[in-house]
Design a protein around this motif. Structure first.
Motif, PDB file in Angstrom:
ATOM      1  N   ARG A   5      36.968  24.593  32.156  1.00 10.97           N
ATOM      2  CA  ARG A   5      35.720  25.058  32.758  1.00 10.97           C
ATOM      3  C   ARG A   5      35.564  26.551  32.492  1.00 10.97           C
ATOM      4  NH1 ARG A   5      34.967  24.750  39.178  1.00 10.97           N
ATOM      5  NH2 ARG A   5      36.825  23.527  38.866  1.00 10.97           N
ATOM      6  N   PRO A   6      34.373  26.975  32.030  1.00 12.11           N
ATOM      7  CA  PRO A   6      34.189  28.405  31.787  1.00 12.11           C
ATOM      8  C   PRO A   6      34.289  29.211  33.081  1.00 12.11           C
ATOM      9  CG  PRO A   6      32.192  27.152  31.251  1.00 12.11           C
ATOM     10  CD  PRO A   6      33.213  26.187  31.734  1.00 12.11           C
ATOM     11  N   THR A   7      34.671  30.461  32.920  1.00 15.54           N
ATOM     12  CA  THR A   7      34.746  31.367  34.064  1.00 15.54           C
ATOM     13  C   THR A   7      33.633  32.409  33.945  1.00 15.54           C
ATOM     14  OG1 THR A   7      36.231  32.927  32.994  1.00 15.54           O
ATOM     15  CG2 THR A   7      37.250  31.067  34.180  1.00 15.54           C
ATOM     16  N   SER A   8      33.506  33.212  34.961  1.00 17.73           N
ATOM     17  CA  SER A   8      32.465  34.244  34.988  1.00 17.73           C
ATOM     18  C   SER A   8      32.529  35.151  33.755  1.00 17.73           C
ATOM     19  CB  SER A   8      32.625  35.064  36.273  1.00 17.73           C
ATOM     20  OG  SER A   8      31.641  36.045  36.359  1.00 17.73           O
ATOM     21  N   ALA A   9      33.725  35.431  33.299  1.00 16.54           N
ATOM     22  CA  ALA A   9      33.902  36.326  32.142  1.00 16.54           C
ATOM     23  C   ALA A   9      33.365  35.725  30.844  1.00 16.54           C
ATOM     24  CB  ALA A   9      35.379  36.672  31.979  1.00 16.54           C
ATOM     25  N   ASP A  10      33.100  34.423  30.808  1.00 19.34           N
ATOM     26  CA  ASP A  10      32.599  33.764  29.602  1.00 19.34           C
ATOM     27  C   ASP A  10      31.097  33.942  29.399  1.00 19.34           C
ATOM     28  OD1 ASP A  10      35.070  32.649  28.726  1.00 19.34           O
ATOM     29  OD2 ASP A  10      34.896  31.130  30.304  1.00 19.34           O
ATOM     30  N   PHE A  11      30.428  34.604  30.312  1.00 21.98           N
ATOM     31  CA  PHE A  11      28.974  34.738  30.250  1.00 21.98           C
ATOM     32  C   PHE A  11      28.579  36.200  30.093  1.00 21.98           C
ATOM     33  CE2 PHE A  11      29.907  30.839  32.472  1.00 21.98           C
ATOM     34  CZ  PHE A  11      29.054  29.934  31.846  1.00 21.98           C
ATOM     35  N   PRO A  12      27.906  36.537  28.976  1.00 20.28           N
ATOM     36  CA  PRO A  12      27.542  37.933  28.744  1.00 20.28           C
ATOM     37  C   PRO A  12      26.427  38.462  29.650  1.00 20.28           C
ATOM     38  CG  PRO A  12      27.001  36.577  26.828  1.00 20.28           C
ATOM     39  CD  PRO A  12      27.656  35.689  27.822  1.00 20.28           C
ATOM     40  N   HIS A  13      25.625  37.562  30.226  1.00 23.94           N
ATOM     41  CA  HIS A  13      24.543  38.003  31.107  1.00 23.94           C
ATOM     42  C   HIS A  13      24.711  37.352  32.471  1.00 23.94           C
ATOM     43  CE1 HIS A  13      20.593  39.260  32.456  1.00 23.94           C
ATOM     44  NE2 HIS A  13      20.307  38.011  32.774  1.00 23.94           N
ATOM     45  N   HIS A  14      24.554  38.160  33.514  1.00 23.63           N
ATOM     46  CA  HIS A  14      24.629  37.674  34.894  1.00 23.63           C
ATOM     47  C   HIS A  14      23.432  38.181  35.677  1.00 23.63           C
ATOM     48  CE1 HIS A  14      28.759  36.025  35.034  1.00 23.63           C
ATOM     49  NE2 HIS A  14      28.908  36.815  33.986  1.00 23.63           N
ATOM     50  N   HIS A  15      22.956  37.342  36.566  1.00 26.07           N
ATOM     51  CA  HIS A  15      21.843  37.723  37.442  1.00 26.07           C
ATOM     52  C   HIS A  15      22.085  37.090  38.811  1.00 26.07           C
ATOM     53  CE1 HIS A  15      17.700  39.068  38.158  1.00 26.07           C
ATOM     54  NE2 HIS A  15      17.619  38.006  38.940  1.00 26.07           N
ATOM     55  N   ARG A  16      21.950  37.892  39.854  1.00 24.66           N
ATOM     56  CA  ARG A  16      22.164  37.393  41.213  1.00 24.66           C
ATOM     57  C   ARG A  16      20.872  36.796  41.755  1.00 24.66           C
ATOM     58  NH1 ARG A  16      26.266  40.173  45.064  1.00 24.66           N
ATOM     59  NH2 ARG A  16      27.477  39.443  43.301  1.00 24.66           N
ATOM     60  N   VAL A  17      21.009  35.646  42.400  1.00 27.61           N
ATOM     61  CA  VAL A  17      19.879  34.929  42.998  1.00 27.61           C
ATOM     62  C   VAL A  17      20.193  34.714  44.477  1.00 27.61           C
ATOM     63  CG1 VAL A  17      18.617  32.736  43.005  1.00 27.61           C
ATOM     64  CG2 VAL A  17      19.317  33.757  40.828  1.00 27.61           C
ATOM     65  N   THR A  18      19.207  34.933  45.323  1.00 31.52           N
ATOM     66  CA  THR A  18      19.339  34.654  46.748  1.00 31.52           C
ATOM     67  C   THR A  18      18.868  33.228  47.005  1.00 31.52           C
ATOM     68  OG1 THR A  18      18.938  36.971  47.300  1.00 31.52           O
ATOM     69  CG2 THR A  18      18.618  35.368  49.063  1.00 31.52           C
ATOM     70  N   THR A  19      19.717  32.450  47.659  1.00 32.10           N
ATOM     71  CA  THR A  19      19.297  31.087  48.001  1.00 32.10           C
ATOM     72  C   THR A  19      18.192  31.165  49.047  1.00 32.10           C
ATOM     73  OG1 THR A  19      20.976  30.848  49.721  1.00 32.10           O
ATOM     74  CG2 THR A  19      21.580  30.117  47.493  1.00 32.10           C
ATOM     75  N   ARG A  20      17.368  30.110  49.086  1.00 27.69           N
ATOM     76  CA  ARG A  20      16.234  30.072  50.004  1.00 27.69           C
ATOM     77  C   ARG A  20      16.420  28.963  51.021  1.00 27.69           C
ATOM     78  NH1 ARG A  20      12.279  28.744  45.250  1.00 27.69           N
ATOM     79  NH2 ARG A  20      13.911  27.193  45.214  1.00 27.69           N
ATOM     80  N   TRP A  21      15.772  29.096  52.150  1.00 25.44           N
ATOM     81  CA  TRP A  21      15.813  28.110  53.219  1.00 25.44           C
ATOM     82  C   TRP A  21      15.516  26.712  52.681  1.00 25.44           C
ATOM     83  CZ3 TRP A  21      17.238  27.341  58.084  1.00 25.44           C
ATOM     84  CH2 TRP A  21      16.651  26.304  58.800  1.00 25.44           C
ATOM     85  N   THR A  22      14.522  26.601  51.823  1.00 24.45           N
ATOM     86  CA  THR A  22      14.096  25.292  51.311  1.00 24.45           C
ATOM     87  C   THR A  22      15.031  24.720  50.248  1.00 24.45           C
ATOM     88  OG1 THR A  22      12.668  26.344  49.667  1.00 24.45           O
ATOM     89  CG2 THR A  22      11.659  25.756  51.777  1.00 24.45           C
ATOM     90  N   ASP A  23      16.034  25.487  49.799  1.00 20.17           N
ATOM     91  CA  ASP A  23      16.960  24.999  48.773  1.00 20.17           C
ATOM     92  C   ASP A  23      17.943  23.973  49.325  1.00 20.17           C
ATOM     93  OD1 ASP A  23      15.733  26.780  47.064  1.00 20.17           O
ATOM     94  OD2 ASP A  23      17.406  28.198  47.019  1.00 20.17           O
ATOM     95  N   ASN A  24      18.281  24.083  50.611  1.00 23.78           N
ATOM     96  CA  ASN A  24      19.247  23.160  51.209  1.00 23.78           C
ATOM     97  C   ASN A  24      18.650  21.776  51.367  1.00 23.78           C
ATOM     98  OD1 ASN A  24      21.145  25.193  51.434  1.00 23.78           O
ATOM     99  ND2 ASN A  24      21.363  25.031  53.634  1.00 23.78           N
ATOM    100  N   ASP A  25      19.496  20.775  51.209  1.00 21.96           N
ATOM    101  CA  ASP A  25      19.067  19.400  51.452  1.00 21.96           C
ATOM    102  C   ASP A  25      19.641  18.922  52.790  1.00 21.96           C
ATOM    103  OD1 ASP A  25      21.757  18.771  50.917  1.00 21.96           O
ATOM    104  OD2 ASP A  25      21.325  18.018  48.905  1.00 21.96           O
TER     105      ASP A  25
END
Length: 145
Positions: A5-25
């Motif tokens: 499984r790839p790790t964080s270091a395997d990705f040259p671009h990273h972007h932080r996303v905030t989860t939203r109330w409606t994302d949960n099931d």
């Protein structure tokens, strides 16, 4: 034997996303379909910012023609996730991405996705060569090997 499984270091671009109330099931975690929204949003934000993709007035747009995801650990609202993006194949009119979803600071992916964009002429909806500015931005994300 499956690939590691790839790790964080395997990705040259990273972007932080905030989860939203409606994302949960109803199970109390982000629904699996939402992961695709995170991946697609981060990829397109990168193409807009770095490749000058104009999604409203441009002659070319990218259509997702294939997507898949492997899920390893849940995430939930409230919280943040880091989305990693790498290019694993850069063709003439298409690009294959690998995406990772990580809890901030964690090296192991909670999910790993693969998506294929085909770039098309907005008027004809037919595949076209990836424009130079977008190709240059994508080339920055190519994973060696």
């Amino acid at each position: 034997m499956s690939a590691p499984r790839p790790t964080s270091a395997d990705f040259p671009h990273h972007h932080r996303v905030t989860t939203r109330w409606t994302d949960n099931d109803c199970y109390g975690h982000v629904n699996n379909a939402i992961y695709y929204q995170y991946f697609d949003s981060v990829i397109n934000a990168y193409l807009i910012a770095e490749g000058q993709l104009d999604i409203h007035r441009g002659d070319v747009v990218g259509f997702i023609v294939r997507s898949e995801c492997d899920f390893f650990a849940p995430v939930a609202y409230p919280g943040e996730v880091d989305i990693g993006v790498a290019v694993v194949k850069l063709g003439n009119s298409s690009v294959t991405y690998e995406t990772g979803l990580f809890k901030p600071g964690a090296p192991d992916a909670c999910a790993v996705g693969r998506m294929v964009h085909v770039f098309v002429d907005t008027a004809t909806q037919r595949p076209v060569a990836i424009p130079a500015s977008i190709r240059a931005a994508l080339a920055q994300l190519v994973r060696p090997g």
